[in-house]
Design an enzyme around this catalytic site. Structure first.
Site, PDB file in Angstrom:
ATOM      1  N   SER A  72      18.328  26.899 -26.291  1.00 25.17           N
ATOM      2  CA  SER A  72      18.475  26.863 -24.832  1.00 25.17           C
ATOM      3  C   SER A  72      17.734  25.628 -24.341  1.00 25.17           C
ATOM      4  O   SER A  72      16.861  25.103 -25.053  1.00 25.17           O
ATOM      5  CB  SER A  72      17.841  28.121 -24.230  1.00 25.17           C
ATOM      6  OG  SER A  72      17.657  27.969 -22.836  1.00 25.17           O
TER       7      SER A  72
ATOM      8  N   TYR B  53      10.677  33.787 -23.325  1.00 21.81           N
ATOM      9  CA  TYR B  53      11.930  33.081 -23.643  1.00 21.81           C
ATOM     10  C   TYR B  53      11.630  31.654 -24.086  1.00 21.81           C
ATOM     11  O   TYR B  53      12.160  31.176 -25.092  1.00 21.81           O
ATOM     12  CB  TYR B  53      12.827  33.103 -22.398  1.00 21.81           C
ATOM     13  CG  TYR B  53      14.276  32.777 -22.658  1.00 21.81           C
ATOM     14  CD1 TYR B  53      15.091  33.637 -23.389  1.00 21.81           C
ATOM     15  CD2 TYR B  53      14.851  31.625 -22.127  1.00 21.81           C
ATOM     16  CE1 TYR B  53      16.442  33.347 -23.597  1.00 21.81           C
ATOM     17  CE2 TYR B  53      16.195  31.324 -22.327  1.00 21.81           C
ATOM     18  CZ  TYR B  53      16.989  32.192 -23.064  1.00 21.81           C
ATOM     19  OH  TYR B  53      18.321  31.896 -23.264  1.00 21.81           O
TER      20      TYR B  53
HETATM   21  P1  NAD Z   1      25.065  38.012 -23.760  1.00 29.58           P
HETATM   22  O1  NAD Z   1      24.128  38.983 -23.147  1.00 29.58           O
HETATM   23  O2  NAD Z   1      26.493  37.994 -23.331  1.00 29.58           O
HETATM   24  O3  NAD Z   1      25.054  38.120 -25.343  1.00 29.58           O
HETATM   25  C1  NAD Z   1      23.914  38.430 -26.062  1.00 29.58           C
HETATM   26  C2  NAD Z   1      24.326  39.084 -27.357  1.00 29.58           C
HETATM   27  O4  NAD Z   1      23.139  39.425 -28.068  1.00 29.58           O
HETATM   28  C3  NAD Z   1      25.146  40.349 -27.143  1.00 29.58           C
HETATM   29  O5  NAD Z   1      26.299  40.311 -27.945  1.00 29.58           O
HETATM   30  C4  NAD Z   1      24.213  41.451 -27.619  1.00 29.58           C
HETATM   31  O6  NAD Z   1      24.915  42.493 -28.284  1.00 29.58           O
HETATM   32  C5  NAD Z   1      23.316  40.716 -28.599  1.00 29.58           C
HETATM   33  N1  NAD Z   1      22.048  41.428 -28.717  1.00 29.58           N
HETATM   34  C6  NAD Z   1      21.163  41.706 -27.734  1.00 29.58           C
HETATM   35  N2  NAD Z   1      20.150  42.448 -28.229  1.00 29.58           N
HETATM   36  C7  NAD Z   1      20.417  42.649 -29.540  1.00 29.58           C
HETATM   37  C8  NAD Z   1      19.761  43.367 -30.577  1.00 29.58           C
HETATM   38  N3  NAD Z   1      18.629  44.049 -30.384  1.00 29.58           N
HETATM   39  N4  NAD Z   1      20.309  43.348 -31.805  1.00 29.58           N
HETATM   40  C9  NAD Z   1      21.473  42.697 -32.026  1.00 29.58           C
HETATM   41  N5  NAD Z   1      22.142  42.017 -31.086  1.00 29.58           N
HETATM   42  C10 NAD Z   1      21.619  42.001 -29.852  1.00 29.58           C
HETATM   43  O7  NAD Z   1      24.366  36.591 -23.514  1.00 29.58           O
HETATM   44  P2  NAD Z   1      24.834  35.067 -23.713  1.00 29.58           P
HETATM   45  O8  NAD Z   1      24.539  34.377 -22.443  1.00 29.58           O
HETATM   46  O9  NAD Z   1      26.187  34.974 -24.297  1.00 29.58           O
HETATM   47  O10 NAD Z   1      23.727  34.590 -24.748  1.00 29.58           O
HETATM   48  C11 NAD Z   1      24.005  34.182 -26.072  1.00 29.58           C
HETATM   49  C12 NAD Z   1      22.913  33.247 -26.530  1.00 29.58           C
HETATM   50  O11 NAD Z   1      22.926  32.052 -25.742  1.00 29.58           O
HETATM   51  C13 NAD Z   1      21.498  33.823 -26.385  1.00 29.58           C
HETATM   52  O12 NAD Z   1      20.730  33.464 -27.508  1.00 29.58           O
HETATM   53  C14 NAD Z   1      20.960  33.141 -25.145  1.00 29.58           C
HETATM   54  O13 NAD Z   1      19.564  33.038 -25.154  1.00 29.58           O
HETATM   55  C15 NAD Z   1      21.629  31.783 -25.266  1.00 29.58           C
HETATM   56  N6  NAD Z   1      21.702  31.062 -23.990  1.00 29.58           N
HETATM   57  C16 NAD Z   1      22.455  31.523 -22.964  1.00 29.58           C
HETATM   58  C17 NAD Z   1      22.483  30.801 -21.782  1.00 29.58           C
HETATM   59  C18 NAD Z   1      23.302  31.228 -20.611  1.00 29.58           C
HETATM   60  O14 NAD Z   1      23.210  30.599 -19.558  1.00 29.58           O
HETATM   61  N7  NAD Z   1      24.116  32.255 -20.718  1.00 29.58           N
HETATM   62  C19 NAD Z   1      21.753  29.618 -21.661  1.00 29.58           C
HETATM   63  C20 NAD Z   1      20.996  29.190 -22.741  1.00 29.58           C
HETATM   64  C21 NAD Z   1      20.982  29.913 -23.906  1.00 29.58           C
END
Ligand code: NAD
Length: 279
Positions: A161, A174
């Protein structure tokens, strides 16, 4: 070119199928929603064999697997595994290896977020974030690398991120885990630099997914805003483009990191953030 450099490139090329991801086996953690789902779809479109992963029961995930099968002509496997538990991760990885042999592509995408001042930061939230956002990648990578080494090909992509590149008040957990994930990425990339296995990190800015929607909802509730105003406020906080990055754009970057063009991109933390880290 030195003798050893020459030997290295000559010995590596036959294993480095240059043309497509057809038949490559990919595990994408957290792939039942958001960025992970888009990454899984993009890999499936390129012909990868897929292992989806999440917290849904296999019965719940069946509809998603049907969807993949109908769209891409191949049914993905699915693994339910709570990444807070290292033993379960180890069992999942052992099972994957026993069934399929080596993974070709490992996308460590699952992640959670909690925002709180440090003095009030719930210890459970800190521990869960460390386990899911950082330690889980350590465990999947350490168990995936030996079989990748045997085949001398692999792509490891960690979803970090911009919070891994800079700090933000209230995001101590985070920020710590995403900075840690980038450190892990660099170290693994260096360890594997003499091989055809690369390890890189992607650093998204705001991407509209369930994870970010929860932050929009929290902001709207906290400040009594409607959804549109809360969304604009969140974007205005730090994304110069004023637009969300899309999940499809992140997925295309993953494909790029899997392509021959990036076989010497090693240990980078590549931002896709609408200009945020350029500021
Ligand atoms: P999301 O909430 O849609 O997806 C998160 C996923 O993690 C889900 O599929 C969930 O099942 C899984 N997860 C959560 N807890 C878990 C656990 N205990 N065991 C196994 N799986 C688990 O979120 P997203 O936005 O698609 O995020 C995906 C990645 O991208 C993350 O690592 C997040 O930090 C990173 N990210 C997202 C953004 C954003 O703006 N959305 C920005 C920077 C980084």
């Amino acid at each position: 070119m030195t003798d050893s450099a020459l030997r290295y490139s000559e010995s590596r090329q036959p294993d480095d199928k240059p043309d497509s991801l057809s038949g490559r086996l990919a595990l994408v953690t957290g792939s039942t929603s958001g960025i992970g789902l888009a990454v899984a779809r993009a890999l499936a479109r390129q012909g990868s064999r897929l292992i989806l992963h999440g917290l849904d029961s296999p019965a719940q995930a069946a509809a998603l697997c049907d969807q993949f099968e109908n769209t891409y002509g191949r049914r993905p496997d699915y693994r339910l595994c709570d990444l807070r538990d290292p033993e379960r991760i180890e069992r999942m990885m052992a099972d994957v290896h026993a069934r399929y042999g080596a993974l070709d592509i490992l996308v460590n995408n699952a992640g959670i977020q909690h925002v709180s001042p440090i003095a009030e930061f719930p210890i459970q939230a800190w521990n869960d974030m460390l386990a899911i956002n950082l330690s889980a990648s350590f465990h999947t990578i350490r168990t995936a690398v030996p079989a990748m080494r045997q085949r001398n090909w692999g792509r490891i992509i960690n979803m970090a991120s911009i919070s891994g590149l800079r700090g933000r008040a209230g995001k101590s957990g985070y920020n710590a885990t995403k900075h840690g994930l980038i450190g892990l990425t660099k170290s693994v990339a260096l360890e594997l630099a003499p091989t055809a296995i690369t390890c890189n990190a992607i650093c998204p800015g705001w991407v509209h997914t369930p994870l970010v929607q929860r932050q929009i909802d929290a902001l709207a509730a906290r400040e009594g805003l409607d959804a549109e105003t809360a969304t604009q406020r969140l974007l205005g906080l730090r994304q110069p483009s004023g637009r969300f990055v899309t999940v499809e754009q992140i997925a295309e970057l993953v494909l790029f990191f899997c392509s021959p063009a990036t076989s010497e991109v090693r240990g980078v933390a590549w931002a896709m953030d609408g200009g945020t880290t350029a500021q």
